[in-house]
Enzyme design. Structure first.
Site, PDB file in Angstrom:
ATOM      1  N   ARG A 110       0.857  -1.183   0.000  1.00 19.73           N
ATOM      2  CA  ARG A 110       0.000   0.000   0.000  1.00 19.73           C
ATOM      3  C   ARG A 110       0.894   1.235   0.000  1.00 19.73           C
ATOM      4  NH1 ARG A 110      -2.007   1.076   4.316  1.00 19.73           N
ATOM      5  NH2 ARG A 110      -1.384  -0.631   5.665  1.00 19.73           N
ATOM      6  N   TYR A 141      -1.163  -3.707  -7.067  1.00 20.31           N
ATOM      7  CA  TYR A 141      -0.919  -4.413  -5.811  1.00 20.31           C
ATOM      8  C   TYR A 141      -2.209  -4.419  -4.967  1.00 20.31           C
ATOM      9  CZ  TYR A 141       0.018  -5.272  -1.005  1.00 20.31           C
ATOM     10  OH  TYR A 141      -0.091  -5.784   0.260  1.00 20.31           O
ATOM     11  N   GLY A 142      -2.511  -5.534  -4.371  1.00 19.68           N
ATOM     12  CA  GLY A 142      -3.745  -5.781  -3.624  1.00 19.68           C
ATOM     13  C   GLY A 142      -4.367  -4.614  -2.887  1.00 19.68           C
ATOM     14  N   LYS A 144      -9.530  -1.991   1.815  1.00 19.37           N
ATOM     15  CA  LYS A 144      -9.216  -0.800   2.628  1.00 19.37           C
ATOM     16  C   LYS A 144      -9.974   0.431   2.119  1.00 19.37           C
ATOM     17  CE  LYS A 144      -6.093  -3.122   4.916  1.00 19.37           C
ATOM     18  NZ  LYS A 144      -6.360  -3.593   6.271  1.00 19.37           N
ATOM     19  N   HIS A 194     -10.868  -1.447  11.777  1.00 19.48           N
ATOM     20  CA  HIS A 194      -9.783  -2.339  11.342  1.00 19.48           C
ATOM     21  C   HIS A 194      -9.601  -3.418  12.416  1.00 19.48           C
ATOM     22  CE1 HIS A 194      -5.321  -2.447   9.799  1.00 19.48           C
ATOM     23  NE2 HIS A 194      -6.035  -3.415   9.276  1.00 19.48           N
ATOM     24  N   SER A 208      -0.339  -2.974  11.781  1.00 21.78           N
ATOM     25  CA  SER A 208       0.323  -4.026  10.990  1.00 21.78           C
ATOM     26  C   SER A 208       1.466  -4.644  11.786  1.00 21.78           C
ATOM     27  CB  SER A 208       0.904  -3.442   9.708  1.00 21.78           C
ATOM     28  OG  SER A 208      -0.098  -2.783   9.013  1.00 21.78           O
ATOM     29  N   CYS A 221       1.499  -6.954  14.039  1.00 23.19           N
ATOM     30  CA  CYS A 221       1.265  -7.240  15.463  1.00 23.19           C
ATOM     31  C   CYS A 221       0.525  -8.560  15.640  1.00 23.19           C
ATOM     32  CB  CYS A 221       0.496  -6.108  16.109  1.00 23.19           C
ATOM     33  SG  CYS A 221       1.487  -4.629  16.347  1.00 23.19           S
ATOM     34  N   GLY A 222       0.443  -9.375  14.593  1.00 24.04           N
ATOM     35  CA  GLY A 222      -0.118 -10.716  14.729  1.00 24.04           C
ATOM     36  C   GLY A 222      -1.636 -10.778  14.722  1.00 24.04           C
ATOM     37  N   LYS A 223      -2.260  -9.906  13.925  1.00 25.33           N
ATOM     38  CA  LYS A 223      -3.731  -9.883  13.898  1.00 25.33           C
ATOM     39  C   LYS A 223      -4.314 -11.181  13.327  1.00 25.33           C
ATOM     40  CE  LYS A 223      -6.942  -6.396  12.377  1.00 25.33           C
ATOM     41  NZ  LYS A 223      -6.742  -5.709  11.114  1.00 25.33           N
ATOM     42  N   ASP A 260      -9.620  -9.030   9.597  1.00 30.15           N
ATOM     43  CA  ASP A 260      -9.070  -7.704   9.285  1.00 30.15           C
ATOM     44  C   ASP A 260     -10.041  -6.548   9.495  1.00 30.15           C
ATOM     45  OD1 ASP A 260      -6.854  -6.159   8.374  1.00 30.15           O
ATOM     46  OD2 ASP A 260      -7.799  -5.947   6.413  1.00 30.15           O
ATOM     47  N   SER A 308       4.836 -10.266   0.794  1.00 28.12           N
ATOM     48  CA  SER A 308       4.145 -11.165  -0.132  1.00 28.12           C
ATOM     49  C   SER A 308       2.879 -11.690   0.540  1.00 28.12           C
ATOM     50  CB  SER A 308       5.069 -12.307  -0.553  1.00 28.12           C
ATOM     51  OG  SER A 308       5.577 -12.976   0.576  1.00 28.12           O
ATOM     52  N   ARG A 309       1.917 -12.068  -0.275  1.00 25.56           N
ATOM     53  CA  ARG A 309       0.569 -12.310   0.262  1.00 25.56           C
ATOM     54  C   ARG A 309      -0.056 -13.599  -0.253  1.00 25.56           C
ATOM     55  NH1 ARG A 309      -1.780  -8.141   3.698  1.00 25.56           N
ATOM     56  NH2 ARG A 309      -0.174  -6.564   3.778  1.00 25.56           N
ATOM     57  N   ASP A 322      -1.098 -18.907  23.188  1.00 29.53           N
ATOM     58  CA  ASP A 322      -1.182 -18.594  24.614  1.00 29.53           C
ATOM     59  C   ASP A 322      -1.842 -17.243  24.886  1.00 29.53           C
ATOM     60  OD1 ASP A 322      -0.107 -20.961  25.788  1.00 29.53           O
ATOM     61  OD2 ASP A 322       1.804 -20.404  24.880  1.00 29.53           O
ATOM     62  N   ASN A 323      -2.038 -16.450  23.843  1.00 28.83           N
ATOM     63  CA  ASN A 323      -2.781 -15.195  24.044  1.00 28.83           C
ATOM     64  C   ASN A 323      -4.218 -15.470  24.495  1.00 28.83           C
ATOM     65  OD1 ASN A 323      -0.540 -13.727  23.371  1.00 28.83           O
ATOM     66  ND2 ASN A 323      -1.065 -13.578  21.203  1.00 28.83           N
TER      67      ASN A 323
END
Ligand code: OXD
Ligand code: MN
Length: 598
Positions: free
Chosen positions: A71, A199-200, A208, A228, A250, A252-254, A279, A378-379, A505-506
């Site tokens: 983006r 790009y996506g 978005k 988000h 971004s 942070c392991g969403k 997301d 990459s996605r 473990d979260n």
């Protein structure tokens, strides 16, 4: 024959075609037959590459040009009629000037190409949450991705009828000219213009651009919220179901939290965790006075590197079929895909994301973009329906009732593992001060703090101050609001190592959060809000984490917070004079409590 008689749709398409001058126009009907035809066409030109259909059925690889891999926030604009409407955090251009400028770029940009007309719905067609869009594009890659990420087909046109209430999205790859790349939103006109990217995040306009930027603008006007946020469901051993939404910047392991696998200790007791969304969440007040959420998307556009059997087995399994991979590494021995962090066996014979032969021995962590097999961004574009832990509630047009809203950031010291806000207003304040900092490789050193309110910094389609005011207003409209929390999985020790194990473990923290919502667990009040009593975070079966570790994770470092307060003041000043007074009151009260505790 056109599949609709809607004059608003047909007139707009004809105006856009007059400008971009495609050779022909093809309507996308959402059928597998048509999609297969487009895949064949894209295969014949090399736009996509067919992967090993035994190992990866229905999977393809696409490579973007080298300068078009993410983006582009610097080239993303909110073109409201006044600059004040967009606020200081967004880029702004005068809409009339912008249209003149972009009209020059779009003129003839589809010559020699086909314009595809994609009617799509964000959320289930006909549901109370549903909003419709039409994307015009000259990219087959976009069509195929949109067919995964949204609900595409003529039923959208039927549901729209003769209404003008749809989002008009125009995308052209044009020349992929980086210096003329623009992602433009005209929120007052329900319009998105994207040019010179393929790009996506810049071109899948339902994501978005619509589901966050335009939808946040609509949400303010219509009394709902576009956020988000992931949506996660927890089923208790007694069958009770609870839902949380969570917003993280971004990296942070969403997606990992959205598809979490419970630790064994909980699995044995019969707990289950399911994903509703990874997301974006659209939130409305239900008839029962609670806040209800849907995932408006139909697929996942996930980051590949780092996804593996340990970090996120559900995501890995989701993208083993019907997936479009973008900019990952191709293993030429097996015709399968690979990325950094997938496993410890990089392919001997491979083509990197740039399409060049790749030697994994030359990988240099300090220059990932040029030496990786897969681009760091990459996605995979994968269907939600293929996710092993997809919640049945994903299919419910009413959505799910939200018990807790979780904000999170990546902080080395400042934020404790978890804390609870004291009210909706205080929770909105906690969201407004969300931030992440980069942790330098050197021991304990920390990088720059980037404030990312509600993880929406790049995605609010209007003035950030007004967005916060909308959060506060929503609080007055939800008779039974969810409780609001903040988590930080990323606290580090003096050597810079993460203290909390994270990943599955979260769930231990999520269960404390839900217990707070149910009123079944006590907490201690601190200057920043409620924190758990250390013994209430279950550490059964956790190696190397003791009660003292948890106590350490829960400490509130008053000096660090007072430093943060100064950073927040500077950020509020940057957001400008639309910051609601209530946010300043919350900030002053926080500062006073911290000083009193010193
Ligand atoms: C995403 C992002 O791609 O937030 O979801 O950048
Ligand atoms: Mn995102």
């Amino acid at each position: 024959m056109n599949p609709t008689n809607n004059r608003f749709v047909l007139d707009w398409i004809s105006d856009m075609a007059a400008m971009t001058k495609p050779d022909n126009i093809v309507w996308i009907d959402g059928s597998e037959e048509q999609a297969q035809g487009l895949r064949e066409q894209a295969l014949s030109t090399g736009e996509i590459i067919k992967l090993n259909q035994e190992k990866l059925p229905g999977c393809y690889l696409h490579r973007t040009v080298h300068n078009d891999v993410a983006r582009v926030e610097g080239r993303t604009f909110i073109c409201t009629s006044t600059k004040e409407g967009a606020g200081n955090i967004n880029n702004w251009m005068d809409p009339v000037e912008c249209k003149e400028k972009l009209t020059r770029l779009y003129t003839g940009s589809m010559k020699g190409r086909t314009m595809y007309v994609i009617p799509y719905s964000m959320s289930i067609v006909g549901s109370p949450f549903a909003k419709y869009g039409i994307e015009l594009t000259d990219s087959i890659y976009v069509v195929l991705n949109m067919e995964i990420m949204t609900r595409v087909g003529y039923d959208v046109l039927d549901a729209l009828g003769d209404s003008a209430d749809f989002i008009k999205g125009l995308h052209s790859k044009a020349d992929l000219d980086e210096s003329n790349r623009y992602i433009i939103h005209f929120p007052e006109e329900n319009t998105i213009w994207s040019i010179n990217s393929n790009y996506g995040g810049n071109v899948l306009l339902g994501k978005k651009c619509f589901a966050l930027r335009i939808a946040s603008f609509l949400g303010r006007k219509e009394g709902w919220m576009a956020e988000h946020m992931l949506i996660l469901g927890v089923t208790y051993p007694n069958g009770e179901k609870k839902y949380v939404t969570a917003a993280f910047p971004s990296a942070c392991g969403k997606t990992n939290l959205a598809m979490l696998i419970p630790p064994e200790v909980y699995q044995k007791q019969g707990y289950k965790v399911e994903c509703v969304g990874d997301d974006i969440a659209w939130l409305r007040v239900g008839e029962d006075g609670r806040l209800w959420a849907v995932n408006p998307e139909n697929g996942f556009f996930g980051v590949a590197p780092g996804t593996n059997e340990k970090s996120n087995p559900n995501a890995l399994h989701t993208c083993m079929k019907d997936t479009i991979f973008t900019n990952v590494c191709l293993n030429t021995d097996t015709n399968t895909v690979w990325w950094e962090g997938l496993d410890k066996n990089p392919p001997e014979h491979a083509i990197n994301w740039k399409g060049e032969p790749w030697d994994y021995r030359k990988y240099d962590k300090a220059d990932k973009v040029n030496t990786s097999g897969a681009h760091p961004n990459s996605r995979f574009t994968a269907k939600a329906v293929n996710c092993p832990c997809l919640s049945p509630a994903y299919y419910d047009p009413q959505g799910v009732p939200v018990d807790a809203v979780i904000f999170g950031g990546r902080r080395a010291r400042t934020a404790p593992l978890v804390y609870q806000s004291t009210s909706w207003q205080n929770g909105a304040f906690v969201g407004s001060i969300m931030a992440s900092e980069t942790t330098a490789a050197a021991a304990g050193a920390v990088g720059v703090v980037r404030r990312d309110p509600m993880a929406m910094r790049p995605f609010v389609g209007y003035n950030m101050g007004d967005y916060w005011a909308h959060w506060l207003t929503m609080g007055t409209k939800i008779p039974h609001p969810p409780k609001i929390f903040h988590v930080n999985w990323f606290r580090t020790d003096a050597e810079g190592n993460f203290i909390w194990p994270g990943f599955g473990d979260n769930m231990r923290v999520v269960l404390w959060i839900l217990a707070r919502c149910a009123g079944t667990v006590d907490a201690d009040i601190t200057p920043i809000g409620y924190i758990p009593k250390a013994e209430d975070i279950c550490i059964d079966g956790l190696d190397g984490v003791t009660l003292d570790t948890v106590k350490d994770l829960l400490t509130v470092d008053t000096a660090a917070w007072l430093e943060d307060v100064e950073n927040i003041k500077a950020f509020y000043a940057q957001v400008g004079d639309h910051v609601p007074q209530a946010m300043y009151d919350e900030l002053a009260a926080l500062e006073a409590r911290l000083k009193a505790a010193k």
